[in-house]
Design an enzyme around this catalytic site. Sequence first.
Site, PDB file in Angstrom:
ATOM      1  N   LEU A   1       0.861  -1.175   0.000  1.00 23.47           N
ATOM      2  CA  LEU A   1       0.000   0.000   0.000  1.00 23.47           C
ATOM      3  C   LEU A   1       0.899   1.226   0.000  1.00 23.47           C
ATOM      4  O   LEU A   1       1.943   1.236   0.664  1.00 23.47           O
ATOM      5  CB  LEU A   1      -0.903   0.024   1.243  1.00 23.47           C
ATOM      6  CG  LEU A   1      -1.999  -1.048   1.331  1.00 23.47           C
ATOM      7  CD1 LEU A   1      -2.704  -0.959   2.673  1.00 23.47           C
ATOM      8  CD2 LEU A   1      -3.001  -0.889   0.195  1.00 23.47           C
ATOM      9  N   ASP A   2       0.512   2.264  -0.726  1.00 20.59           N
ATOM     10  CA  ASP A   2       1.300   3.489  -0.760  1.00 20.59           C
ATOM     11  C   ASP A   2       1.436   4.073   0.646  1.00 20.59           C
ATOM     12  O   ASP A   2       0.627   3.786   1.536  1.00 20.59           O
ATOM     13  CB  ASP A   2       0.637   4.529  -1.665  1.00 20.59           C
ATOM     14  CG  ASP A   2       0.643   4.120  -3.127  1.00 20.59           C
ATOM     15  OD1 ASP A   2       1.464   3.259  -3.491  1.00 20.59           O
ATOM     16  OD2 ASP A   2      -0.168   4.670  -3.884  1.00 20.59           O
ATOM     17  N   LYS A   3       2.414   4.930   0.805  1.00 19.82           N
ATOM     18  CA  LYS A   3       2.661   5.567   2.098  1.00 19.82           C
ATOM     19  C   LYS A   3       1.414   6.265   2.633  1.00 19.82           C
ATOM     20  O   LYS A   3       1.109   6.205   3.831  1.00 19.82           O
ATOM     21  CB  LYS A   3       3.821   6.563   1.975  1.00 19.82           C
ATOM     22  CG  LYS A   3       4.180   7.272   3.255  1.00 19.82           C
ATOM     23  CD  LYS A   3       5.304   8.272   3.037  1.00 19.82           C
ATOM     24  CE  LYS A   3       5.592   9.070   4.303  1.00 19.82           C
ATOM     25  NZ  LYS A   3       6.627  10.110   4.078  1.00 19.82           N
TER      26      LYS A   3
END
Length: 203
Positions: A42-44
């Site tokens: 998952l992206d930051k």
Amino acid sequence: MLYYMFNKPQGCVTARSDALHRTVMDYFPAELAAVLHPVGRLDKDTCGLLILTDDGDLDFRIMQPNRHVSKTYFFYALGSIDADKIKRLESGLSMSGMTARSAEFRLIRQYRIAELEAFMPEYRRERYLRNPQGPAFSACLSVHEGKKHEVKRMLETVGCRIFYLRRESIGGLTLDPALSEGEYRQLTDDEIASLGAERSTTR
């Protein structure tokens, strides 16, 4: 085999180690962090369901785009949504360098931008609030390939911008609402089976 559900907070990266940022592994005790790895990423700035395991084959079984395992995301977005845009999202979109196949869209509620200030990233809040009475909405989108930035790019293609994104489910596995952000628990046998995996009897 070990299988964990983690409610990933915003602000940490999906990696085993990172020289600059806190990682998802930092939320686990050292003895687990040494053997677990995140399945997919998952992206930051994206929160929600993340699976961690020592099963080296699970990534291939559920995260490869050609396996078509559905992933459902809840989001808040700037912009207006209508029947034509929903039809485009559900029918499949051609984007720069990528094609998104059919998806399932569910509109939850429409807002004015100012009503969603609490969910906006701080570094963009002032910019978004220049038009406080502009349109915004919440929705869920289920995709079946899981390509990089797919959900955000799909919404951008129809003129909307996601500013809060949370993964709710992967296949038959749904994020436990009892887990606060940063918390984790082991998967049950039924949850493991829903991923096409099987818990080992030896640990």
